[in-house]
Design a protein around this motif. Structure first.
Motif, PDB file in Angstrom:
ATOM      1  N   PRO A 177       0.839  -1.209   0.000  1.00 38.30           N
ATOM      2  CA  PRO A 177       0.000   0.000   0.000  1.00 38.30           C
ATOM      3  C   PRO A 177       0.871   1.255   0.000  1.00 38.30           C
ATOM      4  CG  PRO A 177      -0.804  -1.587   1.616  1.00 38.30           C
ATOM      5  CD  PRO A 177       0.518  -2.111   1.128  1.00 38.30           C
ATOM      6  N   ASP A 178       0.464   2.245  -0.791  1.00 41.91           N
ATOM      7  CA  ASP A 178       1.220   3.495  -0.840  1.00 41.91           C
ATOM      8  C   ASP A 178       1.177   4.195   0.508  1.00 41.91           C
ATOM      9  OD1 ASP A 178       2.051   3.381  -3.501  1.00 41.91           O
ATOM     10  OD2 ASP A 178       0.147   4.182  -4.223  1.00 41.91           O
ATOM     11  N   THR A 179       2.330   4.684   0.928  1.00 45.21           N
ATOM     12  CA  THR A 179       2.411   5.458   2.164  1.00 45.21           C
ATOM     13  C   THR A 179       3.225   6.709   1.898  1.00 45.21           C
ATOM     14  OG1 THR A 179       4.465   4.433   2.950  1.00 45.21           O
ATOM     15  CG2 THR A 179       2.387   3.326   3.536  1.00 45.21           C
ATOM     16  N   SER A 180       2.957   7.752   2.657  1.00 38.85           N
ATOM     17  CA  SER A 180       3.711   8.992   2.490  1.00 38.85           C
ATOM     18  C   SER A 180       5.169   8.785   2.875  1.00 38.85           C
ATOM     19  CB  SER A 180       3.091  10.111   3.327  1.00 38.85           C
ATOM     20  OG  SER A 180       3.063   9.757   4.699  1.00 38.85           O
ATOM     21  N   ASP A 181       5.436   7.892   3.824  1.00 40.89           N
ATOM     22  CA  ASP A 181       6.817   7.641   4.233  1.00 40.89           C
ATOM     23  C   ASP A 181       7.623   7.058   3.074  1.00 40.89           C
ATOM     24  OD1 ASP A 181       8.971   7.287   6.289  1.00 40.89           O
ATOM     25  OD2 ASP A 181       8.644   5.174   5.808  1.00 40.89           O
ATOM     26  N   ALA A 182       7.057   6.064   2.389  1.00 41.81           N
ATOM     27  CA  ALA A 182       7.759   5.459   1.252  1.00 41.81           C
ATOM     28  C   ALA A 182       7.946   6.473   0.137  1.00 41.81           C
ATOM     29  CB  ALA A 182       6.992   4.246   0.750  1.00 41.81           C
ATOM     30  N   ASP A 183       6.899   7.252  -0.147  1.00 46.62           N
ATOM     31  CA  ASP A 183       6.994   8.242  -1.224  1.00 46.62           C
ATOM     32  C   ASP A 183       8.018   9.317  -0.891  1.00 46.62           C
ATOM     33  OD1 ASP A 183       5.112   6.857  -2.647  1.00 46.62           O
ATOM     34  OD2 ASP A 183       3.445   8.177  -2.116  1.00 46.62           O
ATOM     35  N   ASN A 184       8.090   9.730   0.374  1.00 47.62           N
ATOM     36  CA  ASN A 184       9.043  10.760   0.764  1.00 47.62           C
ATOM     37  C   ASN A 184      10.480  10.250   0.672  1.00 47.62           C
ATOM     38  OD1 ASN A 184       6.996  12.592   1.272  1.00 47.62           O
ATOM     39  ND2 ASN A 184       6.906  12.153   3.464  1.00 47.62           N
TER      40      ASN A 184
END
Length: 265
Positions: A177-184
Motif C-alpha cells: 500500500p502506498d504510504t507517504s513515508d515510502a513516497d518521501n
C-alpha cells in the motif's frame, strides 16, 4: 553525433498490456523518441542481463527472451523483430577490450524485455539495428562507469546508448500500500540522483565519486535493495562523462523515477 538515454522500463511487459499505472511512463518514452534524432543503431544496457565480464550480442536477428513470469498469455507472443548489428557489436567488443577489459561475443543470445518493451513503445517499426550489452554480476558501480567510458570509443554516427533500468526498484514497495513515508524516501533519493546527474557546479571527479558511492545517498537501499536497475545509469554517465542535458520525472507502478538524456556532438 551520439545520444545517451537512461530510462525506466516499467514492470515486465506491463507497459505493453494497457496497465494504467504505466501510462505516464509510456507517454514519456514516446516523447523522448520524438525529441531525439532517430538513431541509426542502438546499444541497450539492460538491467536484466548479468554476466561475469561484459557480454555483447553479435547475432544478426536475435530472438526475444520472455524473461518474466506469471503474466497473461499474450505477454509471451509479443513481437519486436529488430535486427541485430554484428558490425556494431564488433566495435563494442573492440572498444571494451582496448581499455584492457575482457569482453565476450554472444552470437546466440536474444533480446530481453529490458530491450524490447521500451523500444516497442519508442520505435514500434522495429527497424533500428540493436546490440545488447550485459551488466557485470559484481554490480560494482565504478566498473560500470569504466564500461561506459570504453563505449566513448565506439565510432558509429547516429548511435543511441540506452540504459534500460528503473531509478526506483524496490519490488516489495511496488506492491505494498502506498504510504507517504515510502513516497518521501523515494522523493529524496530521486532529488539526490537528479542533482548528481545534472548539477553543473560540481566537477566530473566529484560527480563520479557520488555515483560510485551512491549507497550513501538518502534512502539509497530502500530505493534499490539490489542495484541492477540503477547501474545502466552508471554506464550512461561513463559514456557521457558530463552533466546530463535533460532530466525527466516519470511515474510507473505509482512510483516516481527519473530519465536522463545526453547529446554528444
Amino acid at each position: 553525433m551520439k545520444q545517451i538515454l537512461y530510462i525506466a522500463h516499467g514492470g515486465g511487459p506491463m507497459p505493453l498490456l494497457g496497465d494504467r499505472s504505466h501510462d505516464d511512463l509510456n507517454n514519456a518514452l514516446r516523447k523522448a523518441a520524438t525529441r531525439m534524432s532517430k538513431p541509426t543503431a542502438i546499444i541497450v544496457v539492460s538491467a536484466h542481463w548479468e554476466t561475469d565480464v561484459p557480454h555483447v550480442t553479435t547475432g544478426s536477428q536475435p530472438e526475444l527472451i520472455y524473461d518474466y513470469y506469471g503474466f497473461p498469455p499474450e505477454s509471451y507472443t509479443i513481437q519486436y523483430p529488430s535486427p541485430g548489428a554484428p558490425e556494431l557489436a564488433e566495435k563494442v567488443l573492440s572498444a571494451i577490450t582496448n581499455q584492457g577489459l575482457k569482453a565476450v561475443g554472444e552470437p546466440q543470445r536474444g533480446f530481453d524485455h529490458g530491450l524490447f518493451v521500451p523500444l516497442k513503445i519508442m520505435y514500434p517499426a522495429a527497424d533500428i539495428p540493436c546490440v545488447q550489452l550485459s551488466l557485470q554480476n559484481t554490480l560494482n558501480a565504478e566498473a560500470h562507469i569504466k564500461l561506459g567510458k570504453a563505449l566513448q570509443a565506439v565510432d558509429h554516427d547516429g548511435l543511441l546508448i540506452l540504459g534500460s533500468g528503473f531509478s526506483f526498484h524496490n519490488m516489495r514497495a511496488f506492491f505494498a500500500p502506498d504510504t507517504s513515508d515510502a513516497d518521501n524516501k523515494n522523493a529524496e533519493f530521486q532529488a539526490w540522483l537528479q542533482h548528481t546527474c545534472c548539477a553543473t557546479d560540481i566537477s566530473e571527479r566529484e560527480r563520479q565519486q557520488l555515483l560510485i558511492n551512491w549507497q550513501q545517498a538518502p534512502h539509497a537501499r530502500f530505493c534499490h535493495p539490489r542495484e541492477e536497475h540503477l547501474l545502466p545509469l552508471h554506464v550512461c554517465y561513463g559514456a557521457a562523462e558530463r552533466a546530463c542535458d535533460q532530466a525527466t520525472t516519470v511515474y510507473a507502478l505509482n512510483k516516481e523515477s527519473r530519465m536522463f538524456y545526453w547529446q554528444i556532438d
